[in-house]
Design an enzyme around this catalytic site. Sequence first.
Site, short mmCIF file in Angstrom:
data_model
loop_
_atom_site.label_atom_id
_atom_site.label_comp_id
_atom_site.label_asym_id
_atom_site.label_seq_id
_atom_site.Cartn_x
_atom_site.Cartn_y
_atom_site.Cartn_z
N LEU A 4 49.25 3.05 6.34
CA LEU A 4 49.89 2.49 5.16
C LEU A 4 49.07 1.28 4.76
O LEU A 4 48.59 0.53 5.62
CB LEU A 4 51.34 2.07 5.45
CG LEU A 4 52.35 3.17 5.79
CD1 LEU A 4 53.70 2.54 6.12
CD2 LEU A 4 52.49 4.16 4.65
N ASP A 5 48.90 1.07 3.46
CA ASP A 5 48.17 -0.10 3.00
C ASP A 5 48.88 -1.37 3.47
O ASP A 5 50.09 -1.38 3.72
CB ASP A 5 48.07 -0.11 1.48
CG ASP A 5 47.22 1.04 0.95
OD1 ASP A 5 46.33 1.50 1.69
OD2 ASP A 5 47.45 1.46 -0.21
N LYS A 6 48.13 -2.46 3.51
CA LYS A 6 48.68 -3.74 3.96
C LYS A 6 49.95 -4.11 3.21
O LYS A 6 50.94 -4.53 3.80
CB LYS A 6 47.63 -4.84 3.79
CG LYS A 6 48.12 -6.23 4.17
CD LYS A 6 47.02 -7.27 3.96
CE LYS A 6 47.54 -8.67 4.30
NZ LYS A 6 46.48 -9.71 4.11
N THR B 191 52.05 -2.20 1.63
CA THR B 191 53.09 -1.16 1.64
C THR B 191 53.95 -1.28 2.90
O THR B 191 53.44 -1.51 3.99
CB THR B 191 52.46 0.24 1.58
OG1 THR B 191 51.66 0.33 0.40
CG2 THR B 191 53.52 1.31 1.55
N ARG C 60 49.42 5.21 -5.79
CA ARG C 60 49.09 4.16 -6.74
C ARG C 60 48.16 4.67 -7.84
O ARG C 60 48.37 4.41 -9.03
CB ARG C 60 48.47 2.97 -6.01
CG ARG C 60 49.43 2.31 -5.03
CD ARG C 60 48.71 1.49 -3.99
NE ARG C 60 47.94 0.41 -4.58
CZ ARG C 60 47.07 -0.33 -3.90
NH1 ARG C 60 46.85 -0.09 -2.61
NH2 ARG C 60 46.42 -1.31 -4.50
#
Length: 315
Positions: A139-141, A143, A242
């Site tokens: 997961l992105d930072k 998120t 996104r």
Amino acid sequence: MTEDWMVPSALDGERLDRAVALLTGLSRRDVNELIDAGRVAVAKRVIALHSRRVRTGERLTVEGEVGPARRAVVEADAAVDIPVVWSDDQVVVVDKPAGLVVHPGAGNRSGTLVHGLVARFPDLAAVGEPDRPGIVHRLDKGTSGLLMVARTATAHAALTRQLAHRQVGREYVVLVTGTVAADAGLIDAPLGRADRDPTRIRVQAGGRQARTGYQVEARYDQPESLTRVRCRLETGRTHQIRVHLASIGHPVVGDDRYAGRAAAGWRPLPPGRPFLHAAVLAFDHPVTGERMSFSSRLPEDLRQVLAEVADTSAR
């Protein structure tokens, strides 16, 4: 030093180099060097073909250092608080808070999720790639939400395979700018890295297949036109949700990277925090085969945003 493994069913049909990498935790480059040096055998026969497919029950033998001496060990850091939703001796499911980086990388060599996980589950250090032990997806930072982590080589191989075969259920709650007209839809658009900025993803012909399903949950008209959607990942590309939502004219609220001019408007969240939450995660247990399903409620910061939106729209 010689070590061997029986090929688990989760790796049936995988390339030899990938199977060895998953079982040993070595990088693909290290594995390729071992194969080229004649140090990898299948059923006691040295194999030089990296793409040779392995089968369930075959015995892989690797000569050379494949233990801690070859691994860049992630040091345990008990100060990193990891909200664990569920765990057994094969898998850990965590509810990652926004702002926490999953594994070490440029600019983030310490204080990541895996540093905290290794402190709590030391066996993770020997699973998967050395700098991202146990990690099968990210997961992105910015998120938040659910993430599964493998505790054994067998689990790592099985979960990786489920992801590749689109057998993992992943749903995200997202707030986007504008009014999404259709109640539901599927965005099917290939994604690739931008030529001038490889850290940026874009829709492009010849990119990797990417599919995102969505369903509208609510529409708001204040403080601006907004839509809450639930996205279902059919593939799992970097920044997929996104980029896909931005490509249809509805960037994620708070996403400074892909929102363009829309980011200059209403700013309910701090920089680097998009309204993106991994709310549902489902997968087959790597040993028992039981279907496991987990859900995560929206964190407080996102609940506050929705409360403000609902209150404003109701006036």
